[in-house]
Design a protein around this motif. Structure first.
Motif, PDB file in Angstrom:
ATOM      1  N   THR A 131      22.186  50.282  27.194  1.00 19.65           N
ATOM      2  CA  THR A 131      23.500  50.597  26.642  1.00 19.65           C
ATOM      3  C   THR A 131      24.327  51.450  27.594  1.00 19.65           C
ATOM      4  OG1 THR A 131      22.378  50.616  24.511  1.00 19.65           O
ATOM      5  CG2 THR A 131      24.658  51.335  24.533  1.00 19.65           C
ATOM      6  N   VAL A 132      23.721  52.512  28.138  1.00 17.31           N
ATOM      7  CA  VAL A 132      24.459  53.404  29.032  1.00 17.31           C
ATOM      8  C   VAL A 132      24.982  52.657  30.258  1.00 17.31           C
ATOM      9  CG1 VAL A 132      24.328  55.428  30.503  1.00 17.31           C
ATOM     10  CG2 VAL A 132      23.097  55.384  28.359  1.00 17.31           C
ATOM     11  N   PHE A 133      24.080  51.970  30.922  1.00 15.23           N
ATOM     12  CA  PHE A 133      24.489  51.270  32.136  1.00 15.23           C
ATOM     13  C   PHE A 133      25.568  50.235  31.841  1.00 15.23           C
ATOM     14  CE2 PHE A 133      20.146  52.486  33.659  1.00 15.23           C
ATOM     15  CZ  PHE A 133      20.572  53.269  34.712  1.00 15.23           C
ATOM     16  N   VAL A 134      25.350  49.482  30.776  1.00 12.79           N
ATOM     17  CA  VAL A 134      26.264  48.392  30.468  1.00 12.79           C
ATOM     18  C   VAL A 134      27.658  48.916  30.117  1.00 12.79           C
ATOM     19  CG1 VAL A 134      26.732  46.549  28.813  1.00 12.79           C
ATOM     20  CG2 VAL A 134      24.465  46.755  29.815  1.00 12.79           C
ATOM     21  N   THR A 135      27.736  49.955  29.266  1.00 10.14           N
ATOM     22  CA  THR A 135      29.071  50.445  28.918  1.00 10.14           C
ATOM     23  C   THR A 135      29.737  51.134  30.106  1.00 10.14           C
ATOM     24  OG1 THR A 135      28.110  52.436  27.966  1.00 10.14           O
ATOM     25  CG2 THR A 135      28.697  50.679  26.440  1.00 10.14           C
ATOM     26  N   THR A 136      28.942  51.716  30.991  1.00 12.93           N
ATOM     27  CA  THR A 136      29.536  52.266  32.203  1.00 12.93           C
ATOM     28  C   THR A 136      30.228  51.154  32.989  1.00 12.93           C
ATOM     29  OG1 THR A 136      27.746  53.872  32.300  1.00 12.93           O
ATOM     30  CG2 THR A 136      29.088  53.629  34.273  1.00 12.93           C
ATOM     31  N   VAL A 137      29.523  50.042  33.142  1.00 12.10           N
ATOM     32  CA  VAL A 137      30.107  48.914  33.873  1.00 12.10           C
ATOM     33  C   VAL A 137      31.401  48.444  33.205  1.00 12.10           C
ATOM     34  CG1 VAL A 137      29.794  46.480  34.483  1.00 12.10           C
ATOM     35  CG2 VAL A 137      27.936  48.104  34.853  1.00 12.10           C
ATOM     36  N   THR A 138      31.377  48.272  31.874  1.00 13.58           N
ATOM     37  CA  THR A 138      32.582  47.738  31.224  1.00 13.58           C
ATOM     38  C   THR A 138      33.712  48.754  31.188  1.00 13.58           C
ATOM     39  OG1 THR A 138      31.649  48.315  29.065  1.00 13.58           O
ATOM     40  CG2 THR A 138      31.360  46.046  29.820  1.00 13.58           C
ATOM     41  N   ASP A 139      33.414  50.045  31.068  1.00 11.39           N
ATOM     42  CA  ASP A 139      34.475  51.063  31.099  1.00 11.39           C
ATOM     43  C   ASP A 139      35.127  51.102  32.471  1.00 11.39           C
ATOM     44  OD1 ASP A 139      34.220  51.766  28.514  1.00 11.39           O
ATOM     45  OD2 ASP A 139      33.361  53.757  28.850  1.00 11.39           O
ATOM     46  N   VAL A 140      34.273  51.230  33.492  1.00 13.00           N
ATOM     47  CA  VAL A 140      34.805  51.354  34.850  1.00 13.00           C
ATOM     48  C   VAL A 140      35.562  50.083  35.245  1.00 13.00           C
ATOM     49  CG1 VAL A 140      34.138  51.495  37.282  1.00 13.00           C
ATOM     50  CG2 VAL A 140      33.120  53.056  35.615  1.00 13.00           C
ATOM     51  N   THR A 141      34.955  48.925  34.996  1.00 17.66           N
ATOM     52  CA  THR A 141      35.631  47.668  35.342  1.00 17.66           C
ATOM     53  C   THR A 141      36.928  47.520  34.550  1.00 17.66           C
ATOM     54  OG1 THR A 141      33.446  46.690  35.600  1.00 17.66           O
ATOM     55  CG2 THR A 141      35.309  45.175  35.595  1.00 17.66           C
ATOM     56  N   GLY A 142      36.871  47.860  33.258  1.00 13.70           N
ATOM     57  CA  GLY A 142      38.050  47.724  32.405  1.00 13.70           C
ATOM     58  C   GLY A 142      39.210  48.573  32.900  1.00 13.70           C
ATOM     59  N   PHE A 143      38.952  49.857  33.111  1.00 14.69           N
ATOM     60  CA  PHE A 143      40.018  50.751  33.553  1.00 14.69           C
ATOM     61  C   PHE A 143      40.494  50.391  34.958  1.00 14.69           C
ATOM     62  CE2 PHE A 143      37.973  53.945  30.520  1.00 14.69           C
ATOM     63  CZ  PHE A 143      38.899  53.695  29.526  1.00 14.69           C
ATOM     64  N   PHE A 144      39.528  50.112  35.843  1.00 14.30           N
ATOM     65  CA  PHE A 144      39.891  49.863  37.239  1.00 14.30           C
ATOM     66  C   PHE A 144      40.691  48.568  37.380  1.00 14.30           C
ATOM     67  CE2 PHE A 144      39.401  48.615  41.642  1.00 14.30           C
ATOM     68  CZ  PHE A 144      39.581  49.819  42.307  1.00 14.30           C
ATOM     69  N   SER A 145      40.239  47.523  36.705  1.00 14.24           N
ATOM     70  CA  SER A 145      40.949  46.248  36.867  1.00 14.24           C
ATOM     71  C   SER A 145      42.341  46.327  36.254  1.00 14.24           C
ATOM     72  CB  SER A 145      40.139  45.098  36.245  1.00 14.24           C
ATOM     73  OG  SER A 145      39.980  45.295  34.866  1.00 14.24           O
ATOM     74  N   PHE A 146      42.452  46.930  35.091  1.00 13.29           N
ATOM     75  CA  PHE A 146      43.749  46.989  34.416  1.00 13.29           C
ATOM     76  C   PHE A 146      44.729  47.893  35.175  1.00 13.29           C
ATOM     77  CE2 PHE A 146      46.319  48.792  30.729  1.00 13.29           C
ATOM     78  CZ  PHE A 146      47.160  47.698  30.650  1.00 13.29           C
ATOM     79  N   LEU A 147      44.307  49.120  35.452  1.00 11.06           N
ATOM     80  CA  LEU A 147      45.209  50.063  36.118  1.00 11.06           C
ATOM     81  C   LEU A 147      45.435  49.671  37.580  1.00 11.06           C
ATOM     82  CD1 LEU A 147      43.839  53.405  34.589  1.00 11.06           C
ATOM     83  CD2 LEU A 147      45.874  52.116  33.898  1.00 11.06           C
ATOM     84  N   GLY A 148      44.402  49.167  38.213  1.00 12.32           N
ATOM     85  CA  GLY A 148      44.519  48.745  39.609  1.00 12.32           C
ATOM     86  C   GLY A 148      45.479  47.573  39.754  1.00 12.32           C
ATOM     87  N   LEU A 149      45.305  46.571  38.898  1.00 11.47           N
ATOM     88  CA  LEU A 149      46.203  45.410  38.914  1.00 11.47           C
ATOM     89  C   LEU A 149      47.648  45.848  38.700  1.00 11.47           C
ATOM     90  CD1 LEU A 149      44.453  42.556  36.871  1.00 11.47           C
ATOM     91  CD2 LEU A 149      45.431  42.381  39.172  1.00 11.47           C
TER      92      LEU A 149
END
Lengths: 472, 472
Positions: free
Chosen positions: A446-464
């Motif tokens: 759970t920890v690893f997976v939500t870290t991936v989705t949080d980081v990817t989610g924020f980075f892709s959205f804000l980065g784009l």
């Protein structure tokens, strides 16, 4: 945990306590608790002997959990010798220790002598070394040797869970001899469903179901009707592995053998059912970030056991926050991004937890292996892609209309697609990798997976968004 | 699912296929799959009969799942009469239907005649009405009646899972008469562990464990050694409830009776083990937002089954986003708030999921009831308060240092405390309320609970900040 056949437990229809003890919703009836509490207060031993001592061990266990903590010890003391220690195998560990700690070692030794060896081990294994030795010292020789042997096997092994009482016969006996032996022998286990066939050195040569004996003529030799046991359980086998054997081959009981193939005990399905329950329980708890806590734990104990998980999550939350921090200038210009960004991260988290749940369970039940792993990875990625497109379009349209900005709609749609694919890959690969390196996928996924989705989610959205608005 | 005693399954040590089939990690050995695949391609019936037909049903089931989809049917066809239909009770539903759909009704009828009634029902219940009737019509009269009766009981009831083959005897028989009957009767179930005692109208009067018969002298009357059965299972009882009876009283099998108390079948522990597994599985899957999907489902099926859950989560995500939208003016001024707000919401979500997991499991195992509910609610609130203070201080200090602003530290600390308490209350009350109104707490809790923690987290943090910076 297996004394249903015991004489003092036999009930007649006119005198059935069991049916009366529980209310509709499966909890102990309130008025029964009230009368027991009153009887304890009045020291009414007659009532307690009549209505409590005759309860089934699991009913007595439920009653112990339902009454007030200060009444538990009083009840045990008032019942004295009539208290069935087996009930302690049915209650939370903290309640068990609370009661056992208040009993003298002599009392425990006396009560433990009446138990099946597996129940005795269950109670003894929680005690500290010194108390345990003192209790064992007061038991008869054979019993002491048997219990010590079981306690010598590692925790959670088949040897710990096994019952050391069993019925064995040599292969050259006839059915008639065996039946005569069973009729005459006084020291049989309370209940048994199989007879083990052994050679003079106690080596296991076969097994005989009782119905097989009953179907056969008296003069038939045991060795001609016995089955070779394909599934003897080594005493040091993990109980979970043994449970899987029971499930796979629908066993009712299995011989437990030592490293020399000598019969040392029998593992029965009722204990295995408990193991199966515990293991499934463990997976649920671990996925939810909860350790070995029990309902009877105090606030402090519970709080303490949950802190580590929250701490780990806090670290990953700061990691995600620092990703957002990279883009604070963009957010300052377009606040809509701050409003929308939790949607991208959250939906990724939900999609990932679906994939992860399926993967963790499939690993636990051994339904995923080298033959289908690649197919399932491909499938999950496909599902991520499909749901990413679907929800990307949906969110893009809604967000675009909400902020009346087609750019924002396009950016969130793309970020959602990226994060859903990342969620799918993380949801399947992380549990698989954890399992591969020997870690429990239920604990850490759970920890690893939500870290991936949080980081990817924020980075892709804000980065784009930063990139898009910089070039436009 | 209980034919271990069958003669053709007997194995000798020199010819043990079972131990060879699986590799170390519990999956079917690759080289075994390769040779089977080669044999299927070569139509090598001799090899298949020798090495595949003799597998245990669950091994054959695993093999069917491991080989390529187009080989499954070929294997079934090549084995013909030697294919054990019971293996189909061990595979995913989609694989079962795929195989059964390709068999003619006549073939199925012939194969089903050899099965235990519970296995036959398991396969028949998935077929459509018309096929089922056609198959039943081809079975002998008694078998048809028995199977139809089981199929008439509601899905997931004890009547559906029961085996209609059992051994019964009148109360006035002696042990000797009973043993003689068992020795002579040719039409006994493959395996049995109890004998039921019935009156001439098939009313259940008692039960006799086989070891009880073996311990008693020939002239002893059955009625003097039988037990009254305290736990007969009504045929329309839900299988989950029946499973709880087995667990509580460590039963190996239980009589299933119709509304008039007449014996109609027997429920055995091996089927109950499957029920226990399924129920625990269901809870894990539902908590993870996954429905009744199977590993063999296609991308489209999987995607479709997961969309509803994601949709509901999307709605709540928009709700949380609109809460953030209320404070966009504040965020525009202080971007740090946007960076930190996911921490407050996320930590609340994690704490809530801990409480919720414990509550959902306690409800499923009936460990929470009116006697301890208030104590547990108080405990969880206490844990929320304690961990709220702890993590509030921790986050407050880190955030204050990060943004060099003591105000932000104080605001996030307070918001965290509020959200942790909200998380605790939502985590316990929502499952309890869902259970109270008859909904499954495992299905809906996660959505409601995270909505509460997201909304409370964003609202308390951003609201507090807006208020604080407005008055300073």
């Amino acid at each position: 945990m297996s004394d249903i056949g015991e004489d003092d437990r036999v009930r007649t229809k006119t005198d059935d306590v069991g049916a009366d003890v529980y209310s509709e919703d499966g909890s102990i009836r309130s008025d029964f608790i009230t009368s027991v509490a009153a009887a304890i207060a009045d020291r009414d031993v007659v009532f307690l002997r009549q209505h409590v001592a005759r309860l089934h061990e699991s009913e007595l266990g439920d009653l112990l959990e339902a009454i007030a903590p200060d009444q538990r010890l009083a009840l045990v003391r008032l019942l004295g010798k009539d208290f069935d220690l087996t009930a302690l195998t049915e209650v939370d560990e903290s309640i068990r220790l609370e009661i056992v700690d208040q009993m003298s070692n002599a009392q425990i030794a006396e009560a433990i002598g009446d138990l099946d060896s597996d129940d005795a081990v269950y109670i003894l294994e929680d005690l500290d070394q010194e108390d345990r030795e003192e209790i064992l010292a007061q038991l008869p020789f054979t019993e002491r040797v048997r219990l010590r042997r079981a306690l010598d096997y590692p925790e959670s092994s088949a040897g710990r869970r096994m019952q050391t009482e069993f019925v064995a016969a040599p292969p050259f006996w006839t059915v008639g001899q065996t039946i005569d032996y069973l009729r005459d022998e006084k020291d049989l286990p309370e209940r048994f469903t199989q007879i083990f066939v052994i050679d003079p050195t106690f080596k296991l040569v076969g097994v005989l179901d009782l119905d097989q004996i009953l179907r056969s003529k008296r003069q038939v030799k045991i060795e001609t009707i016995m089955r070779e046991t394909s599934y003897p359980v080594p005493a040091d086998m993990d109980q979970e592995e043994a449970a899987q054997l029971f499930e796979q081959y629908d066993l009712l009981s299995a011989a437990v053998v030592d490293e020399n193939g000598r019969l040392v005990g029998v593992l029965t399905i009722d204990d295995v059912v408990d193991v199966i329950q515990e293991e499934a329980e463990e997976d649920i708890m671990r996925l939810g970030g909860v350790g070995d806590e029990e309902l009877s734990d105090s606030v402090l104990e519970t709080s303490r056991s949950r802190v580590p998980w929250l701490l780990v999550n806090l670290l990953t939350a700061f990691l995600a926050a620092s990703v957002i921090g990279l883009f604070d200038a963009t957010i300052e210009q377009i606040v809509a991004l701050a409003v929308l960004m939790p949607i991208v991260a959250g939906m990724g988290g939900n999609a990932a937890s679906q994939t992860m749940t399926v993967t963790v369970r499939a690993l636990a039940t051994r339904n995923i292996d080298i033959h289908n792993a690649w197919r399932i990875i491909r499938r999950e990625t496909g599902v991520g892609l499909l749901n990413g497109v679907l929800f990307g379009i949906l969110i893009g349209v809604v967000a675009g209309l909400w902020f009346e900005d087609v750019n924002i709609g396009g950016i969130i749609a793309t970020a959602m697609l990226i994060n859903m694919i990342a969620a799918a890959i993380a949801g399947i690969m992380i549990p698989l990798l954890l399992d591969k390196v020997g870690a429990d996928p239920a604990v850490a996924s759970t920890v690893f997976v939500t870290t991936v989705t949080d980081v990817t989610g924020f980075f892709s959205f804000l980065g784009l968004a930063t990139w898009w608005f910089a070039i436009h």
